[in-house]
Design an enzyme around this catalytic site. Structure first.
Site, short mmCIF file in Angstrom:
data_model
loop_
_atom_site.label_atom_id
_atom_site.label_comp_id
_atom_site.label_asym_id
_atom_site.label_seq_id
_atom_site.Cartn_x
_atom_site.Cartn_y
_atom_site.Cartn_z
N ASP A 106 -3.02 1.53 7.23
CA ASP A 106 -2.21 1.17 6.08
C ASP A 106 -1.89 -0.31 6.05
O ASP A 106 -1.90 -0.94 4.98
CB ASP A 106 -0.92 2.00 6.07
CG ASP A 106 -1.20 3.49 5.95
OD1 ASP A 106 -2.23 3.85 5.34
OD2 ASP A 106 -0.40 4.30 6.46
N GLU A 162 -2.05 -1.47 -5.77
CA GLU A 162 -3.33 -0.87 -6.12
C GLU A 162 -3.19 -0.11 -7.43
O GLU A 162 -2.19 0.57 -7.67
CB GLU A 162 -3.78 0.08 -5.01
CG GLU A 162 -5.23 0.54 -5.15
CD GLU A 162 -5.69 1.33 -3.94
OE1 GLU A 162 -6.88 1.70 -3.89
OE2 GLU A 162 -4.87 1.58 -3.04
N ASP A 221 0.86 -1.18 0.00
CA ASP A 221 0.00 0.00 0.00
C ASP A 221 0.89 1.23 0.00
O ASP A 221 1.73 1.39 0.89
CB ASP A 221 -0.90 0.00 1.23
CG ASP A 221 -1.84 1.21 1.27
OD1 ASP A 221 -2.66 1.35 0.36
OD2 ASP A 221 -1.71 2.03 2.22
#
Length: 398
Positions: A355, A274, A189
């Site tokens: 996170d 992502e 992330d």
């Protein structure tokens, strides 16, 4: 097992003599001129609903060289000029394929100064590189050796805004080997407080390279603002000082990203990230500077090509996947999750770091996609296509 047909560009700094610098500067100018002339000719033909291809622009170049106005094009090697026409052809191919915008004219001040030479326009022997129209080899700083037995197929010479000279050699690299298969997988992330947060719980700090040199950069930009506008020598010197600060920031950022991506690829078989649209995110005026400094797009690009080299897999999860709002323990989806909330407790009693929880959810989603057999091609290479988490077979109504 070696990865087949891996071409790598090895970039080195070099220090030209005054004669070589003058020759290369002339070449850069001629390359820019030919590119702009060809672009203007193709644009004018397009208004008449006619198409001009590379072969036609190559014939135009021959005619231009015979005119008195453009006779100076004969003073430099013809190969970089032909390569400029090929680059323009690629730009139009990408435009018609809806992969890029319409080609733009090159600017003397803002465009990159570069020239590309193919094998017919340079000589590489005994570790010495000599370009066409030059009597002496370039004084190259060999910071690393080329692969044994590898010879460059193309050579690109460039000068950055800070005035530094570089030569990039494209070679076939037989030393690239697929890494041993491992069962390790990691979710990543990206963020601003921490550059990367891994599903293992590890957090990698954000160096904030631009912020560290912000005072020095502001001083250099003030010096430019004090100089009279135009092509004066003092303004040019001030611009180069600012360019050196920018180069320092970019070099440190690139070095850090290379180290991080190499480590992730070496340690993990599958890496889940992502699918962020950074070009839209930088439109946020408050966060644009920090997002640009984090260089998420560069991180993804490095990760993908290194994974391809070394037999690893990168999975990009759909950007609308609620990785932050989803409990990685019980799967409960929270209604809201403002950016100010860094830790939260689910109804199941689990306390999450925002996170780390997002990275765990990305990993789970990516592995599910991989098991289900959905495609993992990045969206940037398939415009308009569906992301991996949305590639499902439609159900037929009875």
């Amino acid at each position: 097992m070696a990865t087949a047909h891996v071409k790598r560009a090895f970039k080195y700094r070099f220090y030209p003599t005054d004669a070589q610098a003058a020759e290369l500067s002339r070449t850069f100018g001629c390359v820019r001129k030919v590119y702009n002339l060809a672009l203007a000719a193709r644009t004018e033909a397009w208004t008449r609903q006619e198409r001009v291809n590379y072969n036609q622009t190559s014939a135009m170049l021959t005619v231009w060289k015979k005119t008195e106005e453009l006779a100076y094009l004969n003073e430099v090697s013809c190969v970089p000029l032909q390569q400029a026409l090929r680059h323009l052809q690629v730009a139009f191919t990408n435009f018609f394929g809806k992969r890029s915008k319409y080609p733009r004219f090159k600017s003397r001040k803002k465009s990159r100064k570069s020239a590309e030479y193919t094998t017919s326009a340079f000589r590489f022997r005994d570790g010495k590189l000599t370009l066409a129209k030059m009597a002496e080899p370039l004084d190259i700083v060999w910071s690393r050796v080329l692969p044994e037995g590898a010879g460059p197929s193309t050579v690109t010479v460039s000068q950055d805004p800070a005035g530094r000279w570089y030569v990039s050699m494209l070679v076939q690299d037989p030393t690239v080997q697929s890494l041993p298969v491992t069962d390790r997988a990691v979710g990543v992330d990206v963020g601003l407080n921490h550059l990367l947060t891994l599903s293992t719980g590890e957090k990698i700090s954000n160096p904030r390279h631009e912020r560290r040199d912000r005072a020095r950069l502001a001083k250099a930009q003030r010096q430019i603002a004090r100089k009279a506008k135009g092509d004066g020598a003092n303004r040019s010197k001030a611009r180069q000082k600012a360019a050196k600060v920018y180069a320092r920031i970019a070099d440190r950022r690139r070095d850090n990203l290379h180290k991080l991506t190499t480590r992730l690829v070496r340690e993990n078989q599958t890496i889940v990230i992502e699918d962020l649209t950074v070009r839209n995110m930088v439109k946020n005026g408050k966060l644009a500077r920090a997002i640009s400094d984090a260089a998420w797009a560069d991180f993804r690009s490095m990760l993908e090509y290194k994974a391809h080299w070394y037999g690893r897999e990168v999975i990009a999860v759909d950007r609308w996947f609620p990785s932050s709002k989803l409990c990685s323990s019980c799967g409960t989806l929270q209604d809201k999750m403002p950016l100010s909330v860094r830790t939260w407790t689910c109804d199941c009693g689990t306390t999450h770091d925002r996170d780390v929880n997002a990275a765990k959810n990305l990993l789970a989603a990516g592995l599910a996609v991989s098991v289900c057999g959905a495609g993992v091609r990045s969206q940037r290479s398939s415009p308009g296509g569906q992301s991996a988490t949305k590639q499902e077979t439609p159900r037929r109504e009875p």
